[in-house]
Design a protein around this motif. Sequence first.
Motif, PDB file in Angstrom:
ATOM      1  N   GLY A 114      -3.514   0.448  -3.183  1.00 11.91           N
ATOM      2  CA  GLY A 114      -2.908  -0.800  -2.750  1.00 11.91           C
ATOM      3  C   GLY A 114      -3.141  -1.947  -3.699  1.00 11.91           C
ATOM      4  O   GLY A 114      -3.990  -1.888  -4.598  1.00 11.91           O
TER       5      GLY A 114
ATOM      6  N   VAL B  91      -6.091  -1.611   3.758  1.00 11.19           N
ATOM      7  CA  VAL B  91      -6.026  -0.147   3.547  1.00 11.19           C
ATOM      8  C   VAL B  91      -6.702   0.593   4.699  1.00 11.19           C
ATOM      9  O   VAL B  91      -6.267   1.710   5.054  1.00 11.19           O
ATOM     10  CB  VAL B  91      -6.626   0.274   2.187  1.00 11.19           C
TER      11      VAL B  91
ATOM     12  N   CYS C  98       0.829  -1.203   0.000  1.00  9.72           N
ATOM     13  CA  CYS C  98       0.000   0.000   0.000  1.00  9.72           C
ATOM     14  C   CYS C  98       0.862   1.251   0.000  1.00  9.72           C
ATOM     15  O   CYS C  98       1.963   1.266   0.554  1.00  9.72           O
ATOM     16  CB  CYS C  98      -0.933   0.027   1.206  1.00  9.72           C
TER      17      CYS C  98
END
Length: 295
Positions: free
Chosen positions: A271, A291, A8
């Motif tokens: 991500g 995330v 991410c």
Amino acid sequence: MQNFHSYCISASGEERGEGDLSARFPYWSFTKTVIAICALKLCESRVVDLDSCTDGGAYTLRQLLNHTAGLPDYGALKTYHEAVDAGENPWSREKLLSVALAKGMLFAPGAGWSYSNIGYMLAREHIEAASGLSFAQLVADIVTTPLGLASIAPVTTREEFAQLHCEAAGKYHPGWVYHGCLAGNVQDAARLLHGLFNGKLLSAASLAEMQATIPLGGALEGRPWTECGYALGLMSGAMGNAGRSAGHSGGGPSCVNAVYHFPDLPEPVTGACFTDGHHEGVAENELGRWVQNFG
């Protein structure tokens, strides 16, 4: 035990990953996002036109990219899956189109929506012919070289596919993905989409056009989607508490992925998640969880 490989990047540039970050995976249908980026970049230089009919066909490049051309998909063909499962070499382009189009178009161009890998094969062929460049060269010139993504390249042979981190490696021929199959590591997948949404690949006008979404409905069983839609090479909607999302999922024999941008989080995050199995929802759910806990 499920093995996840995730990466991410926040809007401020913080990066974090888990799993094997150097292993290369098949990107499967995330390749569609790259095809659309290349098409839009070529539109900026007037090499192609989104709204002109392609190659004498009844449909436009835009309709190929947003799945409104009315073309069927070979993914629904039992004989296709039987051939793949048997380890056969890919059919010729002519046989593919003959089998897939045996019952004709699904609807008139622009009169409906239906996901079609064939449409993306034709889109890729159109941008190659118009530019005079191979898809590999377009990807290098437009995407990977500007962003410095060294792991990403098309895989076209069994030998190339055998080098990937995928249970099907050595058994599967990537030519069965008729629009082309990119491969790369998980961090480069995240960096590619991060670069797109940070304006490093397309003009602001082109990026806005790429995100123009056709709404397709609500929740999908086993997947985190609460709103579904499709733009130009982007699955676009919302994933529950993670909010709006745009990117692409992909899947093929033995592995799946999800690569998305989430602009509604307290700090926007882009991500990617790759894992084994056959259901894209597993990768999507894990990415949504990751995330939301990123900050």
